[in-house]
Scaffold this motif. Structure first.
Motif, mmCIF file in Angstrom:
data_model
loop_
_atom_site.group_PDB
_atom_site.id
_atom_site.type_symbol
_atom_site.label_atom_id
_atom_site.label_comp_id
_atom_site.label_asym_id
_atom_site.label_seq_id
_atom_site.Cartn_x
_atom_site.Cartn_y
_atom_site.Cartn_z
ATOM 1 N N THR A 98 0.836 -1.203 0.000
ATOM 2 C CA THR A 98 0.000 0.000 0.000
ATOM 3 C C THR A 98 0.867 1.247 0.000
ATOM 4 O O THR A 98 0.580 2.230 -0.710
ATOM 5 C CB THR A 98 -0.927 -0.016 1.224
ATOM 6 O OG1 THR A 98 -1.679 -1.234 1.234
ATOM 7 C CG2 THR A 98 -1.887 1.160 1.192
ATOM 8 N N GLU A 108 3.831 1.523 -1.229
ATOM 9 C CA GLU A 108 4.413 1.674 -2.564
ATOM 10 C C GLU A 108 3.401 2.261 -3.547
ATOM 11 O O GLU A 108 3.738 3.111 -4.385
ATOM 12 C CB GLU A 108 4.917 0.321 -3.058
ATOM 13 C CG GLU A 108 6.146 -0.183 -2.296
ATOM 14 C CD GLU A 108 6.521 -1.598 -2.676
ATOM 15 O OE1 GLU A 108 5.868 -2.166 -3.589
ATOM 16 O OE2 GLU A 108 7.458 -2.155 -2.066
ATOM 17 N N ALA A 109 2.152 1.821 -3.458
ATOM 18 C CA ALA A 109 1.109 2.363 -4.336
ATOM 19 C C ALA A 109 0.878 3.844 -4.042
ATOM 20 O O ALA A 109 0.739 4.666 -4.961
ATOM 21 C CB ALA A 109 -0.183 1.574 -4.172
ATOM 22 N N THR A 150 1.656 7.103 -6.510
ATOM 23 C CA THR A 150 0.626 8.101 -6.825
ATOM 24 C C THR A 150 1.147 9.513 -6.576
ATOM 25 O O THR A 150 0.995 10.417 -7.404
ATOM 26 C CB THR A 150 -0.625 7.845 -5.978
ATOM 27 O OG1 THR A 150 -1.202 6.594 -6.354
ATOM 28 C CG2 THR A 150 -1.660 8.948 -6.166
ATOM 29 N N LEU A 207 -6.277 -4.317 -3.742
ATOM 30 C CA LEU A 207 -5.386 -3.231 -4.125
ATOM 31 C C LEU A 207 -5.145 -3.231 -5.628
ATOM 32 O O LEU A 207 -5.186 -2.174 -6.285
ATOM 33 C CB LEU A 207 -4.059 -3.360 -3.373
ATOM 34 C CG LEU A 207 -2.986 -2.317 -3.692
ATOM 35 C CD1 LEU A 207 -3.486 -0.906 -3.391
ATOM 36 C CD2 LEU A 207 -1.708 -2.614 -2.916
ATOM 37 N N GLU A 248 -6.212 -0.203 -8.232
ATOM 38 C CA GLU A 248 -5.225 0.444 -9.095
ATOM 39 C C GLU A 248 -5.622 0.343 -10.562
ATOM 40 O O GLU A 248 -5.361 1.256 -11.353
ATOM 41 C CB GLU A 248 -3.848 -0.191 -8.877
ATOM 42 C CG GLU A 248 -3.218 0.137 -7.527
ATOM 43 C CD GLU A 248 -2.869 1.611 -7.411
ATOM 44 O OE1 GLU A 248 -2.202 2.147 -8.298
ATOM 45 O OE2 GLU A 248 -3.281 2.241 -6.416
#
Length: 483
Positions: free
Chosen positions: A19, A21-22, A26, A79, A83
């Motif tokens: 999470t 890293e996501a 962003t 996740l 995405e």
């Protein structure tokens, strides 16, 4: 425990890393991704699909809505689905060229505080459960100092400016009852009889609050503003208050109007209480931040004289949605309105639990994100954000003034530029302009003095002069193509 929950619990650190890293990806892309993605941009931003993934029907048009899964597939798959399906459609509202509404981002410290808010998952409304209330009170004390309010004001966190205005006007409603010998909290708003709420250029949330509080939108009495301004005319307000002698009223002052960030003369309004009986509520949702800038602090002179004050924090404090604070000098009346009688909550004391001070019986520990950013950057760091945004607004205003395609409709008093097309400024043409520039800069529509217009509001901690130049170029190109 359900097997999927148990599996996620066992892998929780790994899932939080994914999470993180996501989220980091962003935020890293904010400078380059479309500010408001259209269908083509959303499709281009969608991550590549692996064979195990099912591509969405269209990232920008997600219907038909898939059915609720009977058997979940865990956080990792959720996740990946987010995405692929939703992230490409979301605007870059946390970024530096999202100039619509009055939208801040989240400073690094505020983001960290918000993540920990979810991790600790506190309901900070009760003294029976930990130190959440104490943390909120400490944060409110820092905010009171930040805005140069005296210790006569107590504060409470709420969800946004609309709820802050509603809470302030609810306290005002009870004050009206106190003056008239009734209690709307006990007897209902009808016990007050006719109520007048006077204002020059109120935000739309004021009428909404009056509807919610049972006072009615018709209670809002418009008062003339100064010529060419959105600031109330104090002499006209004096006359309007004199129209109903012997009846207490409510005055809503504006410390920063939406279109042009105009400020009422708060000291002149407060001085009218020598002749008239009224509660002074000041909507300073983002204008209060002028107090941080020595050059602009005079705009908020007299704010402390207010009986209640609205300040929005997910605007210029740059904490995540949803967060605002409501200040008042009459916490006793506030508790009379919002007290929650339940034995498991304990008695209502001289220092009421937060559950007795807002419409919410529960709320997340919103104060933690604000505590983090105030602790991390202090007054000086937040002053720099405010002054940089003001400088950016002035640069945009100067550039648009020099551009023959545009007309700036009002002085750039603080952080908002109100402008329109020089030729044929119709709502349709402005919509076309706004949408054409949307991938580079987002601005919102308005009407000023009867003219369809656009407004750009600077309140993001990331925005720099480089972003202003990109916005200017995008607006100029879009206007030129319109002809």
């Amino acid at each position: 425990m359900h097997h999927t929950l148990a599996a996620d619990l066992a892998r929780l650190p790994e899932l939080l890393d994914a999470t993180r890293e996501a989220a980091a990806a962003t935020l890293a892309a904010l400078d380059t991704r479309p500010v408001v993605p259209g269908p083509a941009q959303a499709q281009a931003q969608a991550p590549a699909q692996t064979p195990a993934q099912t591509p969405p029907p269209h990232p920008a048009t997600p219907d038909p809505t898939p059915p609720l899964p009977e058997h979940g597939t865990g956080t990792e798959a959720a996740l990946a689905a987010f995405e692929a399906r939703w992230a490409p459609r979301l605007s870059a509202s946390a970024g530096p060229r999202y100039l619509g509404f009055v939208t801040g981002g989240a400073t690094p410290a505020a983001l960290a505080g918000d993540w920990l808010t979810a991790a600790h998952d506190q309901n900070s409304n009760s003294a029976l459960d930990g130190g959440g209330q104490d943390l909120e009170r400490e944060t409110v004390s820092w905010l009171r100092d930040l805005f140069d309010l005296s210790a006569a004001h107590t504060g409470t966190f709420v969800s946004g400016a609309t709820m802050s205005n509603t809470t302030g006007l609810a306290i005002a409603r009870e004050w009206l009852g106190e003056r008239l010998g009734v209690s709307p909290a006990e007897d209902g708003a009808a016990a007050l009889g006719p109520v007048r709420v006077l204002s020059g250029a109120p935000h739309s949330s004021i009428a909404k609050a009056l509807s919610l509080l049972g006072l009615g939108r018709a209670a809002l009495v418009p008062v003339p503003t100064l010529p060419g301004r959105e600031a109330v005319d104090p002499a006209a307000l004096d006359r309007a208050l004199a129209d109903a002698p012997g009846r207490p009223a409510v005055v809503v002052a504006n410390a920063g109007t939406v279109n042009t960030v105009d400020f009422d003369d708060l000291r002149a309004i407060a001085a009218l209480r020598d002749r008239h009986d009224f509660w002074l509520h000041t909507d300073a949702a983002f204008g209060a931040f002028a107090a941080l800038s020595p050059t602009h602090a005079h705009l908020t002179d007299g704010l402390d004289a207010s009986d209640s004050v609205c300040i929005d924090l997910h605007k210029w404090l740059n904490v995540p949605y949803d967060s605002a604070v409501q200040f008042t000098r009459r916490r006793d009346l506030q508790a009379r309105v919002f007290q929650n009688a339940a034995t498991y909550l304990g008695p209502l004391s001289q220092d009421p639990d937060l559950v007795h001070l807002t419409p919410e019986n529960s709320h997340r520990l919103r104060a933690l994100a604000a505590w983090f950013t105030l602790r991390a950057y202090g007054r000086e760091g937040h002053r720099e954000i405010v002054e940089r945004d003001i400088a950016c607004a002035r640069s945009l205003g100067e550039s648009l003034t020099a551009d023959p395609y545009f007309t700036v409709l009002a002085p750039v008093r603080l952080n908002v530029v109100c402008f329109t097309l020089s030729q044929a400024p119709t709502a349709a043409r402005l919509t076309a302009l706004r949408e054409a520039a949307g991938p580079e800069v987002f601005v919102t529509p308005t009407t000023y003095a009867g003219t369809p217009a656009l407004r750009a509001a600077f309140s993001n901690w990331r925005t720099t002069q480089a972003d202003v130049r990109r916005a200017v170029q995008a607006l100029h190109t879009a206007a030129k193509e319109l002809g």
